[in-house]
Design a protein around this motif. Sequence first.
Motif, PDB file in Angstrom:
ATOM      1  N   GLY A 137       0.833  -1.377   0.086  1.00  0.00           N
ATOM      2  CA  GLY A 137      -0.080   0.049  -0.093  1.00  0.00           C
ATOM      3  C   GLY A 137       0.768   1.322   0.076  1.00  0.00           C
ATOM      4  O   GLY A 137       0.192   2.391   0.127  1.00  0.00           O
ATOM      5  N   LEU A 138       2.132   1.244  -0.067  1.00  0.00           N
ATOM      6  CA  LEU A 138       2.913   2.340  -0.095  1.00  0.00           C
ATOM      7  C   LEU A 138       2.881   2.974  -1.332  1.00  0.00           C
ATOM      8  O   LEU A 138       2.967   2.768  -2.409  1.00  0.00           O
ATOM      9  CB  LEU A 138       4.400   1.751  -0.020  1.00  0.00           C
ATOM     10  N   SER A 139       2.661   4.366  -1.038  1.00  0.00           N
ATOM     11  CA  SER A 139       2.662   5.384  -2.196  1.00  0.00           C
ATOM     12  C   SER A 139       3.959   6.309  -1.962  1.00  0.00           C
ATOM     13  O   SER A 139       4.227   6.745  -0.722  1.00  0.00           O
ATOM     14  CB  SER A 139       1.682   6.441  -1.765  1.00  0.00           C
ATOM     15  N   PHE A 140       4.554   6.248  -3.101  1.00  0.00           N
ATOM     16  CA  PHE A 140       6.002   7.015  -2.882  1.00  0.00           C
ATOM     17  C   PHE A 140       6.411   7.806  -4.240  1.00  0.00           C
ATOM     18  O   PHE A 140       5.509   7.528  -5.177  1.00  0.00           O
ATOM     19  CB  PHE A 140       7.112   5.758  -2.780  1.00  0.00           C
ATOM     20  N   ASN A 141       7.124   8.733  -4.359  1.00  0.00           N
ATOM     21  CA  ASN A 141       7.789   9.221  -5.171  1.00  0.00           C
ATOM     22  C   ASN A 141       8.663   8.096  -6.374  1.00  0.00           C
ATOM     23  O   ASN A 141       9.508   7.711  -5.761  1.00  0.00           O
ATOM     24  CB  ASN A 141       8.864  10.369  -5.074  1.00  0.00           C
ATOM     25  N   GLY A 142       8.321   8.015  -7.317  1.00  0.00           N
ATOM     26  CA  GLY A 142       9.144   6.877  -8.258  1.00  0.00           C
ATOM     27  C   GLY A 142       9.872   7.561  -8.905  1.00  0.00           C
ATOM     28  O   GLY A 142      10.766   6.918  -9.613  1.00  0.00           O
ATOM     29  N   ASN A 143      10.436   8.817  -8.672  1.00  0.00           N
ATOM     30  CA  ASN A 143      11.472   9.601  -9.190  1.00  0.00           C
ATOM     31  C   ASN A 143      11.519   9.572 -10.801  1.00  0.00           C
ATOM     32  O   ASN A 143      12.743   9.439 -11.417  1.00  0.00           O
ATOM     33  CB  ASN A 143      12.915   8.982  -8.621  1.00  0.00           C
ATOM     34  N   MET A 144      10.089   9.178 -11.597  1.00  0.00           N
ATOM     35  CA  MET A 144      10.310   9.382 -13.029  1.00  0.00           C
ATOM     36  C   MET A 144       9.150  10.466 -13.435  1.00  0.00           C
ATOM     37  O   MET A 144       9.379  11.120 -14.180  1.00  0.00           O
ATOM     38  CB  MET A 144       9.777   8.085 -13.377  1.00  0.00           C
ATOM     39  N   ASN A 145       7.845  10.186 -12.753  1.00  0.00           N
ATOM     40  CA  ASN A 145       6.597  10.707 -13.144  1.00  0.00           C
ATOM     41  C   ASN A 145       5.805  11.077 -12.136  1.00  0.00           C
ATOM     42  O   ASN A 145       4.727  10.797 -12.282  1.00  0.00           O
ATOM     43  CB  ASN A 145       6.009  10.269 -14.493  1.00  0.00           C
ATOM     44  N   GLY A 146       6.310  11.322 -11.141  1.00  0.00           N
ATOM     45  CA  GLY A 146       5.274  11.391  -9.735  1.00  0.00           C
ATOM     46  C   GLY A 146       5.210  10.411  -8.911  1.00  0.00           C
ATOM     47  O   GLY A 146       5.907   9.320  -9.130  1.00  0.00           O
ATOM     48  N   GLU A 147       4.048  10.467  -8.036  1.00  0.00           N
ATOM     49  CA  GLU A 147       3.675   9.589  -7.078  1.00  0.00           C
ATOM     50  C   GLU A 147       3.127   8.033  -7.899  1.00  0.00           C
ATOM     51  O   GLU A 147       2.221   8.484  -8.958  1.00  0.00           O
ATOM     52  CB  GLU A 147       2.579  10.015  -6.140  1.00  0.00           C
ATOM     53  N   VAL A 148       3.405   7.048  -7.193  1.00  0.00           N
ATOM     54  CA  VAL A 148       2.871   5.940  -7.731  1.00  0.00           C
ATOM     55  C   VAL A 148       2.769   5.075  -6.399  1.00  0.00           C
ATOM     56  O   VAL A 148       3.087   5.292  -5.296  1.00  0.00           O
ATOM     57  CB  VAL A 148       3.848   5.017  -8.533  1.00  0.00           C
ATOM     58  N   GLU A 149       1.813   4.184  -6.541  1.00  0.00           N
ATOM     59  CA  GLU A 149       1.361   3.226  -5.362  1.00  0.00           C
ATOM     60  C   GLU A 149       1.409   1.809  -5.589  1.00  0.00           C
ATOM     61  O   GLU A 149       1.065   1.237  -6.453  1.00  0.00           O
ATOM     62  CB  GLU A 149      -0.231   3.568  -4.826  1.00  0.00           C
ATOM     63  N   MET A 150       1.991   1.151  -4.561  1.00  0.00           N
ATOM     64  CA  MET A 150       2.251  -0.543  -4.803  1.00  0.00           C
ATOM     65  C   MET A 150       0.781  -0.928  -4.013  1.00  0.00           C
ATOM     66  O   MET A 150       0.710  -0.723  -2.677  1.00  0.00           O
ATOM     67  CB  MET A 150       3.370  -0.913  -3.794  1.00  0.00           C
ATOM     68  N   ARG A 151      -0.126  -1.485  -5.021  1.00  0.00           N
ATOM     69  CA  ARG A 151      -1.359  -1.708  -4.299  1.00  0.00           C
ATOM     70  C   ARG A 151      -1.327  -2.833  -3.272  1.00  0.00           C
ATOM     71  O   ARG A 151      -1.015  -4.005  -3.610  1.00  0.00           O
ATOM     72  CB  ARG A 151      -2.455  -2.241  -5.494  1.00  0.00           C
ATOM     73  N   LYS A 152      -1.957  -2.652  -2.277  1.00  0.00           N
ATOM     74  CA  LYS A 152      -1.893  -3.640  -1.159  1.00  0.00           C
ATOM     75  C   LYS A 152      -2.534  -4.960  -1.411  1.00  0.00           C
ATOM     76  O   LYS A 152      -2.093  -5.973  -1.062  1.00  0.00           O
ATOM     77  CB  LYS A 152      -2.394  -3.141  -0.027  1.00  0.00           C
ATOM     78  N   THR A 153      -3.758  -4.909  -2.113  1.00  0.00           N
ATOM     79  CA  THR A 153      -4.373  -6.065  -2.422  1.00  0.00           C
ATOM     80  C   THR A 153      -3.604  -7.368  -3.250  1.00  0.00           C
ATOM     81  O   THR A 153      -3.980  -8.323  -2.883  1.00  0.00           O
ATOM     82  CB  THR A 153      -5.803  -5.707  -3.393  1.00  0.00           C
ATOM     83  N   ASP A 154      -2.977  -6.746  -4.145  1.00  0.00           N
ATOM     84  CA  ASP A 154      -2.217  -7.827  -5.034  1.00  0.00           C
ATOM     85  C   ASP A 154      -0.790  -7.501  -5.277  1.00  0.00           C
ATOM     86  O   ASP A 154      -0.017  -8.351  -5.943  1.00  0.00           O
ATOM     87  CB  ASP A 154      -2.848  -8.041  -6.321  1.00  0.00           C
ATOM     88  N   HIS A 155      -0.184  -6.481  -4.725  1.00  0.00           N
ATOM     89  CA  HIS A 155       1.381  -5.845  -5.031  1.00  0.00           C
ATOM     90  C   HIS A 155       1.581  -5.767  -6.615  1.00  0.00           C
ATOM     91  O   HIS A 155       2.699  -6.173  -7.053  1.00  0.00           O
ATOM     92  CB  HIS A 155       2.259  -7.052  -4.374  1.00  0.00           C
TER      93      HIS A 155
END
Length: 421
Positions: free
Chosen positions: A348-366
Amino acid sequence: MRFTKRMFGVVIGASMALHAGLAFAQKGETVKIAWIDPLSGLMAPVGQNQVKSFQFFAEKFNNDPKLNPAGVKFEIIALDNKLSPTESLNAFKAALDQGVRYITQGNGSSVAGALIEAVAKHNERNPGKEVVYLNHSAVDPDFTNSKCNYWHFRFDADTSMKMEALTTFIKEAQPDVKKVYLLNQNYSHGHQVARFAKENLAKKRPDVQIVGEDLHPLAQVRDFAPYVAKIKAAGADTIITGNWGSDLALLVKAANEGGYTGKFFTYYSGVSGTPTALGKSYEGKLFQASYNHYNLPGQMGKWQAEYKAKFNDDFYTGSVIRIYSALTAAMAKAKSTDPVKVAAALEGLSFNGNMNGEVEMRKTDHQLQQPLYITVWQKADAKFPYSPENTGMTLAPVKEYPAYVSSTPTSCQMKRPGAGA
């Protein structure tokens, strides 16, 4: 220890020391990542490019506190799997012997499936020595659906996500696509490309006719001329293919030499060998769906220029940056490099992907949730200047689908350690 080319397939990293150690986050602690992908065979150019990419960005993250809030040091241990599931399992065992707690792989979903199972079994049998699998490019949708596993995290967009984008673009902007030929590699990814192409086109463009379909051996075909002859004989105005590496470069070469003048819709046209095979042919006729592209603005352009100057090669596996970004953010959050704590922080981590803004690792399925881009093969210009393999051409963005649009649903029933389903 003197570093030689003979050692290239064994160890690459910021540090040559191999220590097992306990995993507690501290400034300067070394985190070893085993890279398990091909360094020999027809797909070797792709693997060699990607291991250089992991090495290059290990150095960037190791030396920049702004990129690396955890303050750890990454070391890459490169192991040649020859694109073989069996060789990959041997490499995994070798990595464990060297104290590795994180592995990465991406070339070949057959390999990825074997590693997902091996990591799960190892973790179940060896509490306290758990391993996290960071999937940089293996895109079989089953890995975040029916075969989802807690210890596996995917940073690429899966086959279904990319086909969703491609077929939406065909519906919205490609009315002249009428007769499609599906040509793909004969393993899970190729099967999925064909399946999702047929399903999506049937819903979005029922007027489109599938005039032919072929599956060919992975990384074995050296002459695609017979396939091109079949495609032309079928009257196809469009080819949809998930081919990558030599299987795409040689297909494009054969199509060019065989006088095929239709369109290509692809996943991996920017990967080693294919830009050169394309040359100036297929301008405006070849499209790619991907989570990044050669002309992203800002820091990416600077990194790409530096990478090219250093290696005389092109950086295209953007998931490398996202893996380091996610790991450092998760380790900082967990205040530890222990894979058990880091896996929990990644969910579920939202983080700066250092490419094109914030992205999220969906907790449900990774499955990483991220925007997708449709790019077209055209001449490089002032607006889109980057030219892969010095062709004078580029993949220019023509459409962006935000993460909430490019996302696809999941059937994953995640089983978490000690928590049941």
